[in-house]
Design a protein around this motif. Structure first.
Motif, short mmCIF file in Angstrom:
data_model
loop_
_atom_site.label_atom_id
_atom_site.label_comp_id
_atom_site.label_asym_id
_atom_site.label_seq_id
_atom_site.Cartn_x
_atom_site.Cartn_y
_atom_site.Cartn_z
N ALA A 1 0.96 -1.14 -0.04
CA ALA A 1 -0.05 -0.05 0.00
C ALA A 1 1.04 1.37 0.04
CB ALA A 1 -0.87 0.00 1.15
N THR A 2 1.91 1.23 0.80
CA THR A 2 2.84 2.35 0.66
C THR A 2 3.48 2.65 -0.72
OG1 THR A 2 3.21 2.04 3.26
CG2 THR A 2 4.83 3.46 1.94
N ALA A 3 3.90 1.57 -1.13
CA ALA A 3 4.71 1.66 -2.59
C ALA A 3 3.57 2.21 -3.45
CB ALA A 3 5.21 0.41 -2.85
N ASN A 4 2.56 1.48 -3.50
CA ASN A 4 1.34 1.98 -4.52
C ASN A 4 0.76 3.21 -4.31
OD1 ASN A 4 -0.17 1.23 -6.57
ND2 ASN A 4 -2.00 0.97 -5.43
N GLN A 5 0.79 3.70 -2.83
CA GLN A 5 0.47 5.10 -2.76
C GLN A 5 1.37 6.00 -3.37
OE1 GLN A 5 -2.54 6.01 -0.93
NE2 GLN A 5 -2.01 7.70 -2.14
N ALA A 6 2.71 5.83 -3.19
CA ALA A 6 3.78 6.82 -3.88
C ALA A 6 3.63 6.69 -5.35
CB ALA A 6 4.99 6.45 -3.43
N TYR A 7 3.00 5.62 -6.05
CA TYR A 7 3.08 5.63 -7.37
C TYR A 7 1.86 6.39 -7.81
CZ TYR A 7 0.47 3.78 -11.55
OH TYR A 7 -0.17 3.60 -12.49
N ILE A 8 0.88 6.34 -7.01
CA ILE A 8 -0.67 6.74 -7.29
C ILE A 8 -0.28 8.46 -7.14
CG2 ILE A 8 -3.00 7.54 -6.46
CD1 ILE A 8 -3.12 4.43 -5.73
N ASN A 9 0.38 8.85 -6.17
CA ASN A 9 0.63 10.25 -5.77
C ASN A 9 1.50 10.76 -6.94
OD1 ASN A 9 -0.64 9.93 -3.49
ND2 ASN A 9 1.33 9.84 -2.07
N GLU A 10 2.52 10.14 -7.39
CA GLU A 10 3.17 10.70 -8.72
C GLU A 10 2.30 10.80 -9.78
OE1 GLU A 10 7.56 9.86 -10.64
OE2 GLU A 10 7.13 9.15 -8.79
N THR A 11 1.68 9.94 -10.11
CA THR A 11 0.72 9.67 -11.32
C THR A 11 -0.42 10.89 -11.12
OG1 THR A 11 1.07 7.22 -11.79
CG2 THR A 11 -0.71 8.33 -12.60
N MET A 12 -1.02 10.89 -10.18
CA MET A 12 -1.85 11.98 -9.97
C MET A 12 -1.30 13.31 -10.14
SD MET A 12 -5.20 12.43 -9.34
CE MET A 12 -5.77 11.15 -8.44
N ALA A 13 -0.01 13.79 -9.52
CA ALA A 13 0.73 15.07 -9.91
C ALA A 13 0.78 15.03 -11.39
CB ALA A 13 1.80 14.99 -9.12
N LEU A 14 1.14 14.10 -12.18
CA LEU A 14 1.28 14.22 -13.50
C LEU A 14 0.17 14.42 -14.23
CD1 LEU A 14 3.22 13.84 -15.98
CD2 LEU A 14 2.52 11.43 -15.85
N MET A 15 -0.91 13.97 -13.82
CA MET A 15 -2.31 13.95 -14.44
C MET A 15 -2.86 15.43 -14.21
SD MET A 15 -4.36 10.33 -13.78
CE MET A 15 -5.85 11.18 -14.27
N LEU A 16 -2.46 16.21 -13.14
CA LEU A 16 -2.85 17.41 -12.84
C LEU A 16 -2.04 18.32 -13.35
CD1 LEU A 16 -3.67 16.81 -8.98
CD2 LEU A 16 -5.16 17.08 -10.89
N GLU A 17 -0.91 18.06 -13.58
CA GLU A 17 0.21 19.03 -14.38
C GLU A 17 -0.29 19.14 -15.71
OE1 GLU A 17 4.54 18.21 -15.69
OE2 GLU A 17 4.09 18.25 -13.75
N ARG A 18 -0.78 17.92 -16.35
CA ARG A 18 -0.70 17.85 -17.86
C ARG A 18 -2.43 18.20 -18.03
NH1 ARG A 18 2.92 14.19 -20.11
NH2 ARG A 18 4.86 15.16 -19.40
N MET A 19 -3.22 18.46 -17.12
CA MET A 19 -4.62 18.80 -17.14
C MET A 19 -4.93 19.94 -18.19
SD MET A 19 -7.75 17.26 -16.54
CE MET A 19 -7.15 16.18 -15.03
N PRO A 20 -4.48 20.88 -17.97
CA PRO A 20 -4.51 22.19 -18.86
C PRO A 20 -4.52 21.69 -20.19
CG PRO A 20 -3.09 22.92 -16.84
CD PRO A 20 -3.44 21.46 -17.00
N ASP A 21 -3.42 20.79 -20.60
CA ASP A 21 -3.08 20.41 -21.85
C ASP A 21 -4.35 19.63 -22.39
OD1 ASP A 21 -0.48 21.56 -22.09
OD2 ASP A 21 0.38 19.68 -21.31
N LEU A 22 -4.93 18.98 -21.48
CA LEU A 22 -5.98 18.17 -22.09
C LEU A 22 -7.22 19.05 -22.21
CD1 LEU A 22 -7.83 15.65 -22.15
CD2 LEU A 22 -8.22 15.64 -19.88
N ILE A 23 -7.59 20.01 -21.29
CA ILE A 23 -8.52 21.09 -21.54
C ILE A 23 -8.30 21.72 -22.67
CG2 ILE A 23 -9.77 22.79 -20.49
CD1 ILE A 23 -9.11 21.48 -17.69
#
Length: 185
Positions: free
Chosen positions: A153-175
């Motif tokens: 769960a700890t390792a997966n949480q780190a992965y999800i956190n990093e992925t979510m940060a990337l998605m949020l960073e790239r959200m303006p490009d999607l929009i």
């Protein structure tokens, strides 16, 4: 905008486990030996009474991790906004569970189809022999508990956190891309 992007990313990510395609079950007479073995494996490893709770536990763990990441991403948001996010998720959780509940049979069928296409007949026979042992049955039933284990769960949480940060960073490009596409349609 950061809060809206986090919610959009969360909605997209949390919905992924529930987006199952329905698979029609072939008649028993037309099933290949691989499909018959795949069904035997799943029936042995995951009896009817454990299937729904198993999927629900996986879904709940994934949802908790995604929401933890969303809350981290909106960390400096006002308390009211954070409460709205929590209330929003709570309001759809029971509906998400009902959607998943309806999809469990098609997920199990797809699982069997996948086993039958990935493994040879010999491998399926070996897997069936393994799941028919006490250790094999325990291994199969407890494999899903791995995602709740603190180490995973700890390792997966780190992965999800990093992925979510990337998605949020790239959200303006999607929009921006969606706006541009809608203007040309």
């Amino acid at each position: 905008m950061k809060i809206v992007s986090a919610l959009a990313a969360a909605a997209f990510t949390v919905a992924l486990p529930s987006a199952a395609q329905s698979q029609e079950a072939p008649s028993a007479a037309s099933e290949t030996i691989e499909m018959q073995l795949a069904h035997q494996i799943l029936d042995t490893a995951y009896p009817e009474d454990v299937r729904e709770p198993m999927f629900m536990a996986v879904s709940e763990q994934m949802e908790q991790q995604v929401m933890a990441s969303v809350m981290q991403q909106v960390g400096d948001a006002p308390a009211g906004a954070r409460a709205v996010i929590r209330e929003w998720q709570a309001s759809i959780t029971s509906e998400q569970r009902e959607i998943l509940r309806r999809h469990v049979p098609s997920l199990m069928q797809a699982w069997a189809v996948s086993y039958a296409s990935i493994f040879s007949e010999e491998e399926l026979r070996d897997i069936l022999a393994f799941v028919q042992t006490d250790s094999g049955a325990s291994f199969m039933l407890r494999t899903n508990d791995v995602i709740s284990d603190p180490a995973f769960a700890t390792a997966n949480q780190a992965y999800i956190n990093e992925t979510m940060a990337l998605m949020l960073e790239r959200m303006p490009d999607l929009i921006q891309g969606l706006v541009a596409a809608s203007e040309t349609d």
